[in-house]
Design an enzyme around this catalytic site. Sequence first.
Site, PDB file in Angstrom:
ATOM      1  N   LYS A   1      -4.238  -1.771  -1.391  1.00 61.93           N
ATOM      2  CA  LYS A   1      -3.952  -1.606   0.037  1.00 61.93           C
ATOM      3  C   LYS A   1      -5.246  -1.297   0.789  1.00 61.93           C
ATOM      4  O   LYS A   1      -6.103  -0.569   0.277  1.00 61.93           O
ATOM      5  CB  LYS A   1      -2.941  -0.465   0.207  1.00 61.93           C
ATOM      6  CG  LYS A   1      -2.388  -0.294   1.612  1.00 61.93           C
ATOM      7  CD  LYS A   1      -1.341   0.826   1.621  1.00 61.93           C
ATOM      8  CE  LYS A   1      -0.727   1.033   2.982  1.00 61.93           C
ATOM      9  NZ  LYS A   1       0.314   2.087   2.975  1.00 61.93           N
TER      10      LYS A   1
ATOM     11  N   SER B   1       4.720   0.817   5.055  1.00 57.91           N
ATOM     12  CA  SER B   1       3.511   0.201   5.538  1.00 57.91           C
ATOM     13  C   SER B   1       2.741  -0.611   4.497  1.00 57.91           C
ATOM     14  O   SER B   1       1.881  -1.415   4.858  1.00 57.91           O
ATOM     15  CB  SER B   1       2.588   1.272   6.110  1.00 57.91           C
ATOM     16  OG  SER B   1       2.135   2.131   5.079  1.00 57.91           O
TER      17      SER B   1
ATOM     18  N   SER C   1       6.401   4.310   2.456  1.00 57.32           N
ATOM     19  CA  SER C   1       5.544   3.132   2.602  1.00 57.32           C
ATOM     20  C   SER C   1       5.294   2.323   1.339  1.00 57.32           C
ATOM     21  O   SER C   1       4.787   1.207   1.411  1.00 57.32           O
ATOM     22  CB  SER C   1       4.199   3.538   3.200  1.00 57.32           C
ATOM     23  OG  SER C   1       4.343   3.765   4.581  1.00 57.32           O
TER      24      SER C   1
END
Lengths: 92, 478
Positions: B78, B153, B177
């Site tokens: 990420k 997310s 997330s």
Amino acid sequence: MKKVELVRYIEKLSAIKLTSDEEEKFSRYFERVIDYFKVLNEMELGEVEPVFSALPMKNVTREDRAVSRDPEKIVKNAPKSEENYFKVPKTI
Amino acid sequence: MKLEDFSIFELSYLLKKRQIRAVEIVERYLSIIEEKNSKLNAFISVNERALEEAKRVDESISRGEAIPPYAGIPIAVKDNINIKGMETTCASEILKGYIATYDATAVRKLREKGFIFIGKTNMDEFAMGSSTEFSSFGPSRNPHDPERVAGGSSGGSAVAVASGMAQAALGSDTGGSIRLPASFCGVYGLKPTYGRVSRYGLVAYASSLDQIGPIARNVEDIAILLSVISGWDENDSTTSTMPVSDFFEYIFENRDRETYRIALPEEYWGEGLSIEVRKVLEEFLGFLKMNLFKIEKVSLPHTKYAIPSYYIIAMAEASSNLGRFDGVRYGRRVEGRTFREMIENTRGEFFGEEVKRRVLLGTFVLSAGYYEDYYLKAQKARTLIINDFKNIFREYDFVLAPTSPTLPFRIGEKIDDPLKMYLSDIYTVSPNLAGLPALNIPVGFSNGLPVGIQLIGNYFSENRMLKFAYFVEKEYSG
């Protein structure tokens, strides 16, 4: 405090410049979300201790030693620099 | 069998037996990225050196040198986790161009075991969002229906894993997330116990809630990645000194059938749960009952206060953590007449809408005169939420809850209504507030869209959770 004054006050505290359009939008959002947060008032919380971390934490210290981190590369990430310094607008 | 159907363990085995080359593995994943990324938007950047690194692994093998256990396996990361020498943007305009000067601890540990970083994945800006629509690079798209969101997310990481663009990925989870995008994309995603994995090198959103965790297509890969990234770190004072077991070995060696005691909190199975999701989950509960697990309804009475408490705490911590983005040390700047004006202009221009909302509101709840009404109340409610779970775990091994109240929603459906978006996290925020580990297990489909169940365990019980998930994977999903 009036609504618009409050928004401008928070803007200042947050150091974020909003456009007047954004101020308008934010104040509507702000009212709605704060209203939603008020559900917490239903609870009897007088005796309850607050927690600031889910698990018990204690302060941990370690030996303070210098590590080399290639200052040139670090400074290169800054939008403005001179030699190995960060450059900012004149403050005094 | 396609290359991307193998597990990390299998690929490593084949590599060491010289039945496959690292270059073949990396080339295969790069070709899937080439084919799918323009449509699904999972990656913000791809590592240009990945192939070169794979070549070096193959050379070492051909020279008969010892190689690390997972050499040549491509992992996606990420874009809020630092990889030295690569850009970390957090999907924000304010950080564009920032090249990390050090590895996050989780990244360093993966590197030491030989993993290759294939690229950095898309996300909601600074991890603030539930759909990856708040990314300055545009939304990631759900591989099962590109008109729908990937969840957020860590949407890019979940999409990369689900569509075969990486073997597995790292995400971060502050209020769901990792779990929500894993559920929307039909893969496994684990938020470890708070303190299990070092946050050093993760760009902080809400420090008392954030954890890095793995996303993968199978339980074995989750177990391997968790074993590698867990453990105490001198650079993160909140990491635990609890010993870390080899989770992969644990699930492999403990295949005896256990009779689990499972709690279903009524607050998570009430009217907010959509019919489509409920149907798939109830079918799964039927399977558990058939296996004679003890499943009982319980109550977590303070659940109602989890969402407001979570958002107050997360926004408050964010308002402080994002203070570092001031146009001085990294990223971009908008000039001003004074130092102060430069900072205000920079943050006004380059923070996205949702980030501004959260920083502003977080500043408000911490400000004099309002602190007691909001922030302090939220932290007290947090105590009650933690106690709810502690009571349940005295009698039960696991809590089972839906991961998401609905199927993946359409792109654009919630973007103009922040409060509606916040409620996407209704079932996932409590484990963060309590610091508990929680895992999304994909358990089926409805109208072609994945549905996941959320397994919540007691503190540091990841080994037992993964054993349970492994059983489900073999006996139900597989």
